[in-house]
Design an enzyme around this catalytic site. Sequence first.
Site, PDB file in Angstrom:
ATOM      1  CG  HIS A  52      14.825 -35.873 -16.420  1.00 13.84           C
ATOM      2  ND1 HIS A  52      15.176 -37.138 -16.453  1.00 13.84           N
ATOM      3  CD2 HIS A  52      15.991 -35.420 -16.507  1.00 13.84           C
ATOM      4  CE1 HIS A  52      16.461 -37.409 -16.784  1.00 13.84           C
ATOM      5  NE2 HIS A  52      16.859 -36.309 -16.835  1.00 13.84           N
ATOM      6  CD  GLU A  60      13.666 -11.893 -14.430  1.00  6.31           C
ATOM      7  OE1 GLU A  60      13.424 -12.361 -13.553  1.00  6.31           O
ATOM      8  OE2 GLU A  60      13.234 -10.781 -14.420  1.00  6.31           O
ATOM      9  CB  CYS A  68      -0.975  -0.060   1.154  1.00  5.15           C
ATOM     10  SG  CYS A  68      -1.803  -1.586   1.439  1.00  5.15           S
ATOM     11  CG  ASN A  70       2.662   0.348   3.981  1.00  7.68           C
ATOM     12  OD1 ASN A  70       3.742   1.005   3.635  1.00  7.68           O
ATOM     13  ND2 ASN A  70       2.237  -0.772   3.484  1.00  7.68           N
ATOM     14  N   GLY A  71       0.724  -1.736   6.135  1.00  6.55           N
ATOM     15  CA  GLY A  71       1.457  -2.776   6.926  1.00  6.55           C
ATOM     16  C   GLY A  71       0.505  -3.569   7.509  1.00  6.55           C
ATOM     17  CE  LYS A  93       9.990  -9.214 -15.338  1.00  4.13           C
ATOM     18  NZ  LYS A  93      10.960  -9.086 -14.264  1.00  4.13           N
ATOM     19  CD1 TRP A 140      -1.164  -5.881  -4.354  1.00  2.00           C
ATOM     20  CD2 TRP A 140      -0.911  -6.813  -2.459  1.00  2.00           C
ATOM     21  NE1 TRP A 140      -0.953  -7.212  -4.684  1.00  2.00           N
ATOM     22  CE2 TRP A 140      -0.644  -7.720  -3.508  1.00  2.00           C
ATOM     23  CE3 TRP A 140      -0.661  -7.327  -1.304  1.00  2.00           C
ATOM     24  CZ2 TRP A 140      -0.268  -9.122  -3.256  1.00  2.00           C
ATOM     25  CZ3 TRP A 140      -0.538  -8.752  -0.940  1.00  2.00           C
ATOM     26  CH2 TRP A 140      -0.155  -9.530  -1.731  1.00  2.00           C
ATOM     27  NE  ARG A 163       4.427   1.710  -0.659  1.00  2.49           N
ATOM     28  CZ  ARG A 163       5.653   1.508  -0.095  1.00  2.49           C
ATOM     29  NH1 ARG A 163       6.647   1.615  -0.788  1.00  2.49           N
ATOM     30  NH2 ARG A 163       5.685   1.081   0.894  1.00  2.49           N
ATOM     31  CE  LYS A 194       9.753  -1.556  -9.537  1.00  7.67           C
ATOM     32  NZ  LYS A 194       9.944  -2.416 -10.318  1.00  7.67           N
ATOM     33  CD  GLU A 235       7.068 -10.303 -12.729  1.00  8.39           C
ATOM     34  OE1 GLU A 235       6.883 -10.099 -11.644  1.00  8.39           O
ATOM     35  OE2 GLU A 235       7.961  -9.883 -13.574  1.00  8.39           O
TER      36      GLU A 235
HETATM   37  C1  G6P Z   1       7.568  -8.316  -6.122  1.00  6.03           C
HETATM   38  C2  G6P Z   1       7.756  -7.523  -7.413  1.00  6.03           C
HETATM   39  C3  G6P Z   1       8.926  -8.394  -8.147  1.00  6.03           C
HETATM   40  C4  G6P Z   1      10.068  -8.152  -7.170  1.00  6.03           C
HETATM   41  C5  G6P Z   1      10.203  -8.769  -5.964  1.00  6.03           C
HETATM   42  C6  G6P Z   1      11.032  -8.661  -4.965  1.00  6.03           C
HETATM   43  O1  G6P Z   1       7.038  -9.565  -6.395  1.00  6.03           O
HETATM   44  O2  G6P Z   1       6.531  -7.587  -8.283  1.00  6.03           O
HETATM   45  O3  G6P Z   1       9.229  -7.517  -9.609  1.00  6.03           O
HETATM   46  O4  G6P Z   1      11.450  -8.961  -7.976  1.00  6.03           O
HETATM   47  O5  G6P Z   1       8.781  -8.335  -5.393  1.00  6.03           O
HETATM   48  O6  G6P Z   1      11.141  -7.088  -4.822  1.00  6.03           O
HETATM   49  P1  G6P Z   1      12.654  -6.581  -4.231  1.00  6.03           P
HETATM   50  O7  G6P Z   1      12.055  -5.114  -3.968  1.00  6.03           O
HETATM   51  O8  G6P Z   1      12.925  -7.348  -3.101  1.00  6.03           O
HETATM   52  O9  G6P Z   1      13.639  -6.730  -5.402  1.00  6.03           O
END
Ligand code: G6P
Length: 610
Positions: A505, A482, A2, A100-101, A486, A74, A27, A605, A489
Site C-alpha cells: 500500500h 525497533e 541535562c 536541569n528542567g 536503532k 541538551w 542526558r 537518553k 538513531e
Molecule cells: C529517548 C531515548 C530512547 C528512549 C526514549 C524513552 O528518546 O533516546 O532511547 O527509548 O527516550 O525513554 P525511557 O527512559 O522512557 O524508556
Amino acid sequence: MCGIIGYVGTEAAVPLLLAGLQRLEYRGYDSAGIAVLENGKMAVFRRAGKVEELAREIGRETIDACVGIGHTRWATHGAPTEENAHPHLDCNGKIAVVHNGIIENFRALKERLAAAGHVFRSQTDTETLAHLIEEHNRGDILAAVRLAVSEAEGAYALAVLSEDDPERIIVARKGSPLVLGKGKTGSFVCSDIPAILGNASDVLFLAEGEVAEVRSTGFRVFSRDGEEREPKIRPVTIDPFSIQKGGYKHFMAKEIHEQPRAVGETIRERIHPDGVGFPELGFLGDQSTEAGFARVYLVACGTAYHAAMTAEYQWETLLGLPVQAVIASEFRHRDIPVDPRTLVIAVSQSGETIDTLVATRRAKAGGAKVVALVNTVNSALERESDAAVYTRAGIEVGVAATKTFTAQLAALSLLGLCLARAWGKILPQDMAERIAPFELLPARIATVLGLEKQVVQLAEKFYTASDFLFLARGSLYPIALEGALKLKEISYIHAEGYPAGEMKHGPIALIDERMPVVVLATKRSAYNKTLSNIEEVRARNGIVIAITDHPDDEAILRLSNHIIPIPDSEEIVIPVLYTIPLQLLAYHVAVLRGTDVDQPRNLAKTVTVE
Ligand code: G6P
C-alpha cells in the site's frame, strides 16, 4: 534534560566535575561548563560541544579549587552555543547556577528582573534563576534560593554556588532528579548516581520540593517551607564496573552482549516452578475482567513504546480484553476513555521521560490504576504510580536502548501471563508449559549473539545504503519498527518499519535494486503470507535479508539474498530473539560509517522535555 554535578571537599574539584559530567552525557551533550571558586573567586569555563571539548580547554590551565558545579546540556531554550551553556551567572558574576528542567514562567520573571535593572547575557530560562536568586539575596544564599524557587513554575533540579558563601553548594529540586553523595574527601550533588560512582559511598535522593545545603562534611535538607528534615542516607550498591566499557569499543556493544544476563536477571525473580510472581501487584489480581478492569493501555516513548506495542499484541490474546499501546506524548491530547476500570502500564527505562509522566498523570486523574515498568529505581514515574515493577537490566549508558528493551519485552510477557493467570484466563496446570520458554531464553539470546560475524558481513555489504526497509507481521512488527529506529538513531540511515502486509500500500514504490529489505519471517505466525511479501520485494529487484526461524525452508532459501537463522522458539519469546540481530546490524553499520555510536547526534537518553 541535562546533567548536573557539584563537589565540595578537600580534593581538586575540576577533575571530579569533568569525570562526573562525562558520565552524565547520556542526558545531553550539546554544551558543557563548570564554575569553581579559585582562591575564593568565581571562575567559569564553558564550551559548545561535548565535555571532552571543555576538558581540552581547561587542560591548559591549572585550577586550584576544591568546590564547584558543572553541567552538560541538551538545548531547549536557546541554541547550543557557548553563551547559552551553563553555569549562568548573576549580574555581579558572584552567583553561579546549573539547572536541569524548564522554568515555564521565565519570560514573565525575566521581564520583571530586566525592568529592575538585571542584565541578561543568554537566551536561557536558567539565567533567570541566577538573577532571581541575586534579587532575593540578603546575605543568606540558602534563603535566597528558597525564595527564588518558590516563584519558579515548571521543573528544576539546580545547584547554586556563591562566591560570598564558599563552603557550601545550595541545591533544590522539583520534577527533575537530584542525588546527594558523601565520599571520603567531600560531598557531591548530581543528577544520577553513575556520576559519582566510585567516589561516593552513601547517597540521598532529594525529594520533591526539597532544598538542601551540601557541605564538605555532609548535608542539611529542608522542606519547601524551610522545615529541617532528617536526611535519609543509604549506601551505594551499584557496581562501578557497570559504567565501564569492560573491553568493548562502545557501551552499546557491551550492553548488547549483556542481554543474556539482563534478561536472565529480569526473569529470574519472577518465575517459580508453577507460576509467575509479581507480588508488588497483588492488588491487580483481585480485579477480574468482569468486575474489575475493562481495558488496558500501555504508554511509553521511543524504544519503550515498541516494547509496549509488542505487549499489546501478546496481551490481547492472553487477557481477552481491549489492550492498546499509546505513544505517551499523544495520550494526553486524545480523548481516550479512562476510568477506574482502566489499567495503565507506563513503560520507561529511565522513569523520568516527561511525556510518559504526563500521560500517567492524565490516566490517574481519570481514575485509572497505573503500574510503572522501569529500569531505574526511585524514579519520578515510580513515585507517581500505584506500583512499580523493575526490569533488572542494570545501568544502560549507550543512548540507544538495547538491553533495557529486551528486558522490558521479557518482563511484559511475564506480566501478561501473570495477569492472565490471576484473571482466570490460564489454568494453573498450564502455567509450567507457558513459563518453560523463558527458562531457555538467556541461552538462546547467547546463541543469537554468536551470529555476530554473519551480521558484520551484512553490515560490510550494506553500510553505504541510503535507505532500509524492515518488514514483519504480528508481534514481530514492533520489532521491525525497533530495528528501523536503532538504525536511524545511530547510523543516520533513513529506515522504515512496516507491517509486511502493508508494504503493497505504499512503501513498495521505494523498492529497487539498491534497497535492502530486512524481513522477519517466523514460521510461528503468517509465514506463507510473509513469504509472499518477500516474493513481491524480489519481483522488484529489492535485496532480501531474511531473519528466520525456518532457515532450511526451500522457499526462503530460494528467495532470500541473505539469511540469518534464529533458534526455533515459542511465539511468546521470539520478539526478544529477533531483536538481537537488528541491534547488531545497526551497531556494525554505525561503526563502519564512523558515527558516534554511544552518543548519536541530537539525541539524549533521558528526555525530560515535552
Ligand atoms: C529517548 C531515548 C530512547 C528512549 C526514549 C524513552 O528518546 O533516546 O532511547 O527509548 O527516550 O525513554 P525511557 O527512559 O522512557 O524508556
